[in-house]
Design a protein around this motif. Structure first.
Motif, PDB file in Angstrom:
ATOM      1  N   VAL A 109       0.808  -1.199   0.146  1.00 15.08           N
ATOM      2  CA  VAL A 109       0.037  -0.090  -0.086  1.00 15.08           C
ATOM      3  C   VAL A 109       0.805   1.295   0.167  1.00 15.08           C
ATOM      4  N   VAL A 110       2.104   1.166   0.780  1.00 14.94           N
ATOM      5  CA  VAL A 110       2.855   2.460   0.784  1.00 14.94           C
ATOM      6  C   VAL A 110       3.451   2.703  -0.527  1.00 14.94           C
ATOM      7  N   ILE A 111       3.802   1.630  -1.477  1.00 14.04           N
ATOM      8  CA  ILE A 111       4.367   1.945  -2.518  1.00 14.04           C
ATOM      9  C   ILE A 111       3.389   2.626  -3.467  1.00 14.04           C
ATOM     10  N   PHE A 112       2.043   2.029  -3.574  1.00 16.20           N
ATOM     11  CA  PHE A 112       1.138   2.666  -4.599  1.00 16.20           C
ATOM     12  C   PHE A 112       0.828   4.118  -3.956  1.00 16.20           C
ATOM     13  N   ALA A 113       0.521   4.369  -2.480  1.00 11.20           N
ATOM     14  CA  ALA A 113       0.533   5.532  -2.059  1.00 11.20           C
ATOM     15  C   ALA A 113       1.362   6.556  -2.447  1.00 11.20           C
ATOM     16  N   ILE A 114       2.594   6.209  -2.261  1.00 12.10           N
ATOM     17  CA  ILE A 114       3.881   7.165  -2.409  1.00 12.10           C
ATOM     18  C   ILE A 114       4.056   7.609  -3.539  1.00 12.10           C
ATOM     19  N   TYR A 115       4.056   6.729  -4.485  1.00 14.55           N
ATOM     20  CA  TYR A 115       4.482   6.822  -5.924  1.00 14.55           C
ATOM     21  C   TYR A 115       3.887   8.162  -6.520  1.00 14.55           C
ATOM     22  N   PRO A 116       2.636   8.454  -6.328  1.00 14.25           N
ATOM     23  CA  PRO A 116       2.240   9.708  -7.514  1.00 14.25           C
ATOM     24  C   PRO A 116       2.980  10.876  -6.719  1.00 14.25           C
ATOM     25  N   LEU A 117       3.159  10.851  -5.545  1.00 16.78           N
ATOM     26  CA  LEU A 117       3.854  11.811  -4.689  1.00 16.78           C
ATOM     27  C   LEU A 117       5.311  12.065  -5.127  1.00 16.78           C
ATOM     28  N   GLY A 118       5.813  10.862  -4.975  1.00 17.17           N
ATOM     29  CA  GLY A 118       6.983  10.782  -5.276  1.00 17.17           C
ATOM     30  C   GLY A 118       7.584  11.275  -6.423  1.00 17.17           C
ATOM     31  N   LEU A 119       6.657  10.818  -7.546  1.00 12.49           N
ATOM     32  CA  LEU A 119       6.997  11.012  -9.115  1.00 12.49           C
ATOM     33  C   LEU A 119       7.272  12.704  -9.144  1.00 12.49           C
ATOM     34  N   ARG A 120       6.431  13.370  -8.537  1.00 15.43           N
ATOM     35  CA  ARG A 120       6.410  14.760  -8.700  1.00 15.43           C
ATOM     36  C   ARG A 120       7.650  15.497  -8.101  1.00 15.43           C
ATOM     37  N   LEU A 121       7.739  14.837  -6.803  1.00 20.31           N
ATOM     38  CA  LEU A 121       9.130  15.131  -5.905  1.00 20.31           C
ATOM     39  C   LEU A 121      10.438  14.975  -6.949  1.00 20.31           C
ATOM     40  N   LEU A 122      10.443  13.920  -7.710  1.00 21.03           N
ATOM     41  CA  LEU A 122      11.649  13.540  -8.382  1.00 21.03           C
ATOM     42  C   LEU A 122      11.648  14.611  -9.637  1.00 21.03           C
ATOM     43  N   GLN A 123      10.591  14.882 -10.209  1.00 17.76           N
ATOM     44  CA  GLN A 123      10.555  15.749 -11.372  1.00 17.76           C
ATOM     45  C   GLN A 123      11.058  17.096 -10.947  1.00 17.76           C
ATOM     46  N   GLU A 124      10.653  17.554  -9.843  1.00 19.54           N
ATOM     47  CA  GLU A 124      10.955  18.824  -9.269  1.00 19.54           C
ATOM     48  C   GLU A 124      12.499  18.904  -8.890  1.00 19.54           C
ATOM     49  N   ALA A 125      12.905  17.933  -8.405  1.00 17.57           N
ATOM     50  CA  ALA A 125      14.304  18.109  -7.982  1.00 17.57           C
ATOM     51  C   ALA A 125      15.415  17.520  -8.943  1.00 17.57           C
ATOM     52  N   ASN A 126      14.637  17.012 -10.157  1.00 16.18           N
ATOM     53  CA  ASN A 126      15.642  16.409 -10.981  1.00 16.18           C
ATOM     54  C   ASN A 126      16.455  15.399 -10.645  1.00 16.18           C
ATOM     55  N   ILE A 127      15.916  14.655  -9.666  1.00  9.73           N
ATOM     56  CA  ILE A 127      16.731  13.458  -9.268  1.00  9.73           C
ATOM     57  C   ILE A 127      16.621  12.026 -10.141  1.00  9.73           C
ATOM     58  N   PRO A 128      17.620  11.209 -10.080  1.00  3.07           N
ATOM     59  CA  PRO A 128      17.201   9.907 -10.960  1.00  3.07           C
ATOM     60  C   PRO A 128      16.209   9.078 -10.174  1.00  3.07           C
ATOM     61  N   LYS A 129      15.439   8.376 -11.111  1.00  2.00           N
ATOM     62  CA  LYS A 129      14.456   7.761 -10.502  1.00  2.00           C
ATOM     63  C   LYS A 129      14.921   6.434  -9.740  1.00  2.00           C
ATOM     64  N   ARG A 130      15.818   6.078 -10.231  1.00  2.00           N
ATOM     65  CA  ARG A 130      16.343   4.943  -9.209  1.00  2.00           C
ATOM     66  C   ARG A 130      16.604   5.243  -7.643  1.00  2.00           C
ATOM     67  N   LEU A 131      17.132   6.390  -7.556  1.00  2.00           N
ATOM     68  CA  LEU A 131      17.243   6.749  -5.971  1.00  2.00           C
ATOM     69  C   LEU A 131      15.930   6.980  -5.338  1.00  2.00           C
ATOM     70  N   PHE A 132      14.892   7.034  -6.035  1.00  2.00           N
ATOM     71  CA  PHE A 132      13.295   6.765  -5.373  1.00  2.00           C
ATOM     72  C   PHE A 132      13.373   5.665  -4.830  1.00  2.00           C
ATOM     73  N   THR A 133      13.314   4.520  -5.897  1.00  2.00           N
ATOM     74  CA  THR A 133      13.302   3.395  -5.327  1.00  2.00           C
ATOM     75  C   THR A 133      14.017   2.875  -4.119  1.00  2.00           C
ATOM     76  N   GLY A 134      15.305   3.480  -3.965  1.00  2.00           N
ATOM     77  CA  GLY A 134      16.112   3.055  -2.887  1.00  2.00           C
ATOM     78  C   GLY A 134      15.664   3.745  -1.607  1.00  2.00           C
ATOM     79  N   ALA A 135      14.950   4.867  -1.731  1.00  2.00           N
ATOM     80  CA  ALA A 135      14.448   5.802  -0.654  1.00  2.00           C
ATOM     81  C   ALA A 135      13.234   5.027  -0.074  1.00  2.00           C
ATOM     82  N   VAL A 136      12.581   4.501  -1.042  1.00  2.00           N
ATOM     83  CA  VAL A 136      11.236   3.675  -0.643  1.00  2.00           C
ATOM     84  C   VAL A 136      11.538   2.491   0.067  1.00  2.00           C
ATOM     85  N   ALA A 137      12.506   1.739  -0.515  1.00  2.00           N
ATOM     86  CA  ALA A 137      12.961   0.538   0.085  1.00  2.00           C
ATOM     87  C   ALA A 137      13.358   0.727   1.564  1.00  2.00           C
TER      88      ALA A 137
END
Length: 446
Positions: free
Chosen positions: A120-148
């Protein structure tokens, strides 16, 4: 031959996953390798071990289908309504673009420590994380590391009081409570969080120096916020509050509450589903952008849940086949007979069983059923055994064939080749170090 077949099947599954082969196909092929090399009956092994047994793929899929579907619906509604974008922009404006990985990790940790299931956390946080990543221009692979890191390490196995199933299994197996081994848990949590964030922030800086930027996956829905009216971030938080509040309500009302609360306490899967649907309905009513096409948005979310569910279930099915082999049973017997210090042997046994099955839960359950009694007889404090066993389960369980890893990569549209290295460091290397350090401190602290 049985040992070699088991080992080859596991190595092949990891190799195929890393090569980007469909995990469903890989799980079926590797299950067949294990079945043939171990002389298992083909029909029974496929229909029971892989498909319908206690660790079967469709047993898992049937049990968790509603949870995956409801989680995906909520994530889709929050994304399409721009509520997730509004919250993300408010966080970026308040804390700065360079704190995105901290925001993601701590948000996931708060959710899982509050009792929200990792899927549930993965589904719930992904739309939020997607926008955060775009705004910060951070590689998406690091988002998966942060979620994990936030959802699958210290709040899953180490932090005292966590309501995770792993902590509950440890409590039942050793006759302790959820706060057992608190000091060891706090130390392990500090190492996991501190070490994980050090690694992720270091990778962020290196990526920036290399010019590595955010690149959306094909299915990611990226909207130009300059052309879009965002809802209030305060209003956008309300559906999330509804979901979390509903999930936590049975815990806050420790006694009483009537038939509804009795149902909630007895249904750890259905109750979060109800909470997610309630949050989705609230969001659909609040936000005009999705109100007029509610069924379309919910249908899209449901459809998007299927592939993560099937991919995860297929890997679980492989574990179901593995546990039927004589090689696996012999391995358990061998581990029980090792001449090692008790806590080192406990750590090794739980880690390897979790690694073979690709599941911390499965590894702990098998350990408790087959080996826990011998450790209780050693005279080591049960709270120490509890905490070390639970922490040990959260290391090798995250090998490439881990169901939760498969689900996260599928949901985020990433491949093992793109993202697994970062996930492995924060969910395997650092938790193993944390557990070994905790073992080393037992003679001093207890």
């Amino acid at each position: 031959m049985a040992y070699l077949g088991l080992l080859f099947g596991l190595i092949l599954l990891i190799y195929l996953a890393l090569r980007g082969v469909s995990i469903v196909l890989a799980a079926v092929l590797c299950s067949l390798v294990v079945i043939v090399t171990n002389g298992l009956p083909l029909a029974d092994s496929l229909m029971q071990g892989f498909a319908l047994g206690k660790l079967g793929a469709f047993t898992f899929a049937g049990k968790f289908f509603l949870l995956f579907a409801c989680g995906a619906i909520f994530g889709r509604v929050m994304g399409d309504s721009m509520a997730a974008t509004s919250i993300a922009m408010a966080m970026v404006n308040a804390w700065g673009r360079d704190k995105v990985l901290w925001i993601t990790t701590l948000a996931c940790a708060l959710l899982t420590y509050g009792g929200v299931v990792v899927f549930v956390v993965i589904f719930a946080i992904y739309p939020l994380g997607l926008r955060l990543l775009q705004e910060a221009n951070i590689p998406k692979r690091l988002f998966t590391g942060a979620v994990a890191l936030g959802a699958g390490t210290f709040t899953m196995t180490a932090l005292p009081g966590t309501p995770s199933i792993h902590n509950v299994i440890g409590s039942v197996g050793f006759g302790t409570d959820l706060y057992a081994g608190s000091l060891l848990g706090f130390i392990g949590s500090a190492i996991m969080l501190g070490g994980g964030m050090f690694y992720l922030e270091r990778e962020r800086r290196l990526a920036e120096a290399r010019g590595e930027v955010f690149e959306p996956s094909p299915n990611d829905r990226i909207v130009d916020i300059n052309d879009t009216h965002l809802p209030s971030w305060v209003a956008s938080l309300f559906p999330i509050v509804v979901v979390l509040g509903t999930i936590l309500l049975p815990r806050l009302m420790s006694e009483g509450g009537g038939a509804m609360m009795d149902f909630a306490r007895s249904q750890p899967i259905l109750w979060p589903c109800f909470a997610l649907i309630l949050g989705s309905v609230v969001a659909l009513m609040m936000f005009a952008g999705v109100r007029q096409r509610a069924f379309e948005v919910m249908s899209q979310g449901t459809q998007e849940s299927i592939m993560p569910l099937i991919s995860t279930a297929a890997v679980i099915g492989f574990g179901g086949v593995v546990t039927q082999t004589t090689g696996f049973q012999s391995f358990i017997a061998t581990m029980a007979g090792l001449d090692l210090p008790p806590l080192i042997k406990l750590f090794t046994s739980v880690s390897l069983i979790s690694g073979i099955t690709g599941s911390a839960t499965g590894g702990l359950q098998i350990f408790m059923q087959t080996m826990a009694a011998t450790y209780i007889e050693t005279g080591i404090a049960p709270e120490v055994l509890h905490r070390i066993a639970v922490m040990a389960s959260g290391g090798l369980d995250s090998l490439p064939h881990c169901g939760a890893v498969i689900a996260m990569l599928t949901i985020t549209g990433m491949t093992h080749r793109q993202a697994y290295r970062d996930v492995a460091v924060v969910t395997i290397v650092i938790p193993i170090v944390a557990t070994l350090v905790s073992i080393g401190l037992v003679p001093i602290l207890y």
